[in-house]
Motif scaffolding. Structure first.
Motif, PDB file in Angstrom:
ATOM      1  N   VAL A 298       0.862  -1.185   0.000  1.00  0.00           N
ATOM      2  CA  VAL A 298       0.000   0.000   0.000  1.00  0.00           C
ATOM      3  C   VAL A 298       0.896   1.232   0.000  1.00  0.00           C
ATOM      4  O   VAL A 298       1.752   1.393   0.862  1.00  0.00           O
ATOM      5  CB  VAL A 298      -0.925   0.008   1.237  1.00  0.00           C
ATOM      6  CG1 VAL A 298      -1.753   1.269   1.274  1.00  0.00           C
ATOM      7  CG2 VAL A 298      -1.804  -1.224   1.243  1.00  0.00           C
ATOM      8  N   ARG A 299       0.706   2.087  -0.992  1.00  0.00           N
ATOM      9  CA  ARG A 299       1.475   3.333  -1.071  1.00  0.00           C
ATOM     10  C   ARG A 299       0.556   4.501  -0.780  1.00  0.00           C
ATOM     11  O   ARG A 299      -0.553   4.566  -1.281  1.00  0.00           O
ATOM     12  CB  ARG A 299       2.092   3.484  -2.450  1.00  0.00           C
ATOM     13  CG  ARG A 299       3.175   2.456  -2.724  1.00  0.00           C
ATOM     14  CD  ARG A 299       3.809   2.720  -4.046  1.00  0.00           C
ATOM     15  NE  ARG A 299       4.218   4.108  -4.126  1.00  0.00           N
ATOM     16  CZ  ARG A 299       5.457   4.519  -4.325  1.00  0.00           C
ATOM     17  NH1 ARG A 299       6.393   3.636  -4.453  1.00  0.00           N
ATOM     18  NH2 ARG A 299       5.744   5.785  -4.401  1.00  0.00           N
ATOM     19  N   HIS A 300       1.032   5.405   0.037  1.00  0.00           N
ATOM     20  CA  HIS A 300       0.253   6.595   0.351  1.00  0.00           C
ATOM     21  C   HIS A 300       0.486   7.633  -0.723  1.00  0.00           C
ATOM     22  O   HIS A 300       1.614   7.928  -1.090  1.00  0.00           O
ATOM     23  CB  HIS A 300       0.665   7.151   1.721  1.00  0.00           C
ATOM     24  CG  HIS A 300       0.392   6.203   2.844  1.00  0.00           C
ATOM     25  ND1 HIS A 300      -0.862   6.022   3.365  1.00  0.00           N
ATOM     26  CD2 HIS A 300       1.199   5.375   3.529  1.00  0.00           C
ATOM     27  CE1 HIS A 300      -0.814   5.124   4.330  1.00  0.00           C
ATOM     28  NE2 HIS A 300       0.428   4.711   4.447  1.00  0.00           N
ATOM     29  N   GLN A 301      -0.579   8.195  -1.228  1.00  0.00           N
ATOM     30  CA  GLN A 301      -0.491   9.236  -2.245  1.00  0.00           C
ATOM     31  C   GLN A 301      -0.679  10.582  -1.561  1.00  0.00           C
ATOM     32  O   GLN A 301      -1.794  11.071  -1.421  1.00  0.00           O
ATOM     33  CB  GLN A 301      -1.551   9.008  -3.334  1.00  0.00           C
ATOM     34  CG  GLN A 301      -1.376   7.729  -4.097  1.00  0.00           C
ATOM     35  CD  GLN A 301      -0.070   7.696  -4.875  1.00  0.00           C
ATOM     36  OE1 GLN A 301       0.368   8.701  -5.423  1.00  0.00           O
ATOM     37  NE2 GLN A 301       0.549   6.535  -4.914  1.00  0.00           N
ATOM     38  N   ASN A 302       0.417  11.143  -1.082  1.00  0.00           N
ATOM     39  CA  ASN A 302       0.363  12.460  -0.463  1.00  0.00           C
ATOM     40  C   ASN A 302       1.659  13.197  -0.786  1.00  0.00           C
ATOM     41  O   ASN A 302       2.544  12.659  -1.427  1.00  0.00           O
ATOM     42  CB  ASN A 302       0.132  12.361   1.046  1.00  0.00           C
ATOM     43  CG  ASN A 302       1.203  11.548   1.740  1.00  0.00           C
ATOM     44  OD1 ASN A 302       2.378  11.692   1.454  1.00  0.00           O
ATOM     45  ND2 ASN A 302       0.791  10.687   2.663  1.00  0.00           N
ATOM     46  N   ASN A 303       1.767  14.405  -0.341  1.00  0.00           N
ATOM     47  CA  ASN A 303       2.946  15.216  -0.636  1.00  0.00           C
ATOM     48  C   ASN A 303       3.788  15.498   0.600  1.00  0.00           C
ATOM     49  O   ASN A 303       4.528  16.480   0.620  1.00  0.00           O
ATOM     50  CB  ASN A 303       2.506  16.538  -1.282  1.00  0.00           C
ATOM     51  CG  ASN A 303       1.968  16.318  -2.676  1.00  0.00           C
ATOM     52  OD1 ASN A 303       2.508  15.517  -3.424  1.00  0.00           O
ATOM     53  ND2 ASN A 303       0.905  17.005  -3.012  1.00  0.00           N
ATOM     54  N   PHE A 304       3.700  14.651   1.620  1.00  0.00           N
ATOM     55  CA  PHE A 304       4.479  14.885   2.822  1.00  0.00           C
ATOM     56  C   PHE A 304       5.978  14.764   2.551  1.00  0.00           C
ATOM     57  O   PHE A 304       6.775  15.500   3.125  1.00  0.00           O
ATOM     58  CB  PHE A 304       4.054  13.947   3.950  1.00  0.00           C
ATOM     59  CG  PHE A 304       2.695  14.261   4.485  1.00  0.00           C
ATOM     60  CD1 PHE A 304       2.388  15.530   4.943  1.00  0.00           C
ATOM     61  CD2 PHE A 304       1.706  13.297   4.536  1.00  0.00           C
ATOM     62  CE1 PHE A 304       1.139  15.835   5.433  1.00  0.00           C
ATOM     63  CE2 PHE A 304       0.456  13.582   5.029  1.00  0.00           C
ATOM     64  CZ  PHE A 304       0.165  14.862   5.471  1.00  0.00           C
ATOM     65  N   GLY A 305       6.365  13.835   1.702  1.00  0.00           N
ATOM     66  CA  GLY A 305       7.776  13.706   1.338  1.00  0.00           C
ATOM     67  C   GLY A 305       8.287  14.959   0.645  1.00  0.00           C
ATOM     68  O   GLY A 305       9.401  15.428   0.919  1.00  0.00           O
ATOM     69  N   MET A 306       7.491  15.521  -0.240  1.00  0.00           N
ATOM     70  CA  MET A 306       7.878  16.748  -0.930  1.00  0.00           C
ATOM     71  C   MET A 306       7.959  17.923   0.050  1.00  0.00           C
ATOM     72  O   MET A 306       8.869  18.748  -0.037  1.00  0.00           O
ATOM     73  CB  MET A 306       6.897  17.061  -2.053  1.00  0.00           C
ATOM     74  CG  MET A 306       7.236  18.320  -2.817  1.00  0.00           C
ATOM     75  SD  MET A 306       8.891  18.321  -3.540  1.00  0.00           S
ATOM     76  CE  MET A 306       8.648  17.269  -4.924  1.00  0.00           C
ATOM     77  N   LEU A 307       7.019  17.993   0.986  1.00  0.00           N
ATOM     78  CA  LEU A 307       7.077  19.051   1.996  1.00  0.00           C
ATOM     79  C   LEU A 307       8.339  18.937   2.839  1.00  0.00           C
ATOM     80  O   LEU A 307       9.005  19.944   3.113  1.00  0.00           O
ATOM     81  CB  LEU A 307       5.843  18.991   2.901  1.00  0.00           C
ATOM     82  CG  LEU A 307       4.561  19.571   2.337  1.00  0.00           C
ATOM     83  CD1 LEU A 307       3.388  19.272   3.262  1.00  0.00           C
ATOM     84  CD2 LEU A 307       4.702  21.064   2.136  1.00  0.00           C
TER      85      LEU A 307
ATOM     86  N   LEU B 220      11.165  17.597   1.938  1.00  0.00           N
ATOM     87  CA  LEU B 220      12.283  17.994   1.079  1.00  0.00           C
ATOM     88  C   LEU B 220      12.372  19.516   0.961  1.00  0.00           C
ATOM     89  O   LEU B 220      13.456  20.093   1.057  1.00  0.00           O
ATOM     90  CB  LEU B 220      12.128  17.365  -0.308  1.00  0.00           C
ATOM     91  CG  LEU B 220      13.222  17.700  -1.320  1.00  0.00           C
ATOM     92  CD1 LEU B 220      14.567  17.153  -0.853  1.00  0.00           C
ATOM     93  CD2 LEU B 220      12.858  17.134  -2.678  1.00  0.00           C
ATOM     94  N   CYS B 221      11.239  20.176   0.786  1.00  0.00           N
ATOM     95  CA  CYS B 221      11.222  21.645   0.700  1.00  0.00           C
ATOM     96  C   CYS B 221      11.677  22.285   2.004  1.00  0.00           C
ATOM     97  O   CYS B 221      12.453  23.249   1.992  1.00  0.00           O
ATOM     98  CB  CYS B 221       9.828  22.141   0.317  1.00  0.00           C
ATOM     99  SG  CYS B 221       9.364  21.767  -1.377  1.00  0.00           S
ATOM    100  N   PHE B 222      11.224  21.755   3.140  1.00  0.00           N
ATOM    101  CA  PHE B 222      11.645  22.293   4.427  1.00  0.00           C
ATOM    102  C   PHE B 222      13.151  22.096   4.638  1.00  0.00           C
ATOM    103  O   PHE B 222      13.845  22.995   5.123  1.00  0.00           O
ATOM    104  CB  PHE B 222      10.865  21.665   5.579  1.00  0.00           C
ATOM    105  CG  PHE B 222       9.428  22.091   5.662  1.00  0.00           C
ATOM    106  CD1 PHE B 222       9.040  23.388   5.374  1.00  0.00           C
ATOM    107  CD2 PHE B 222       8.441  21.197   6.038  1.00  0.00           C
ATOM    108  CE1 PHE B 222       7.718  23.789   5.460  1.00  0.00           C
ATOM    109  CE2 PHE B 222       7.117  21.586   6.136  1.00  0.00           C
ATOM    110  CZ  PHE B 222       6.757  22.889   5.834  1.00  0.00           C
ATOM    111  N   ALA B 223      13.665  20.911   4.265  1.00  0.00           N
ATOM    112  CA  ALA B 223      15.098  20.652   4.419  1.00  0.00           C
ATOM    113  C   ALA B 223      15.911  21.590   3.526  1.00  0.00           C
ATOM    114  O   ALA B 223      16.937  22.137   3.955  1.00  0.00           O
ATOM    115  CB  ALA B 223      15.406  19.193   4.088  1.00  0.00           C
ATOM    116  N   ALA B 224      15.461  21.799   2.298  1.00  0.00           N
ATOM    117  CA  ALA B 224      16.154  22.727   1.392  1.00  0.00           C
ATOM    118  C   ALA B 224      16.108  24.145   1.945  1.00  0.00           C
ATOM    119  O   ALA B 224      17.099  24.889   1.866  1.00  0.00           O
ATOM    120  CB  ALA B 224      15.525  22.675   0.003  1.00  0.00           C
TER     121      ALA B 224
END
Length: 115
Positions: free
Chosen positions: A6-15, A17-21
């Motif tokens: 089951v894969r979650h379709q959300n943008n938490f990983g992108m968020l 990454l943006c916060f880390a950048a």
């Protein structure tokens, strides 16, 4: 059937990454000479830095995810044990590394003896 992932379709990983950048971009000018005055968001606002905003974003996102996880849990005890098993192993490793590796290295650099 039984091996379905089951894969979650959300943008938490992108968020994340943006916060880390944003943390890296925000701290880069200050790392050069300790002067915060050239930090991009601080230049625009005069108050908050990009790094501070990103850290606040991490806390907000973490709070949301932890609360959602707790609300999905049926049992408070199982939830608490799961959180503890997720957090404490890394905490213990970091603690032991700090005490037995970084502590003695810091004591040697300062010229003090640990004993």
């Amino acid at each position: 059937m039984g091996g379905r992932v089951v894969r979650h379709q959300n943008n938490f990983g992108m968020l994340r990454l943006c916060f880390a950048a944003a943390v890296i971009i925000g701290h880069a000018p200050e790392m050069v000479d300790g002067n915060r005055a050239r930090e991009p968001l601080h230049v625009l606002t005069g108050t908050i830095s990009l790094g501070e905003l990103a850290v606040a974003g991490f806390f907000l996102l973490s709070g949301y995810l932890i609360t959602a996880s707790m609300l999905r849990s049926n049992d408070l005890k199982a939830y608490s044990v799961g959180r503890m098993l997720r957090i404490y192993p890394a905490f213990i490793v970091a603690y032991l590394f700090s005490v037995f590796v970084l502590g003695p290295l810091g004591a040697r650099r300062s010229g003090r003896n640990c004993r």
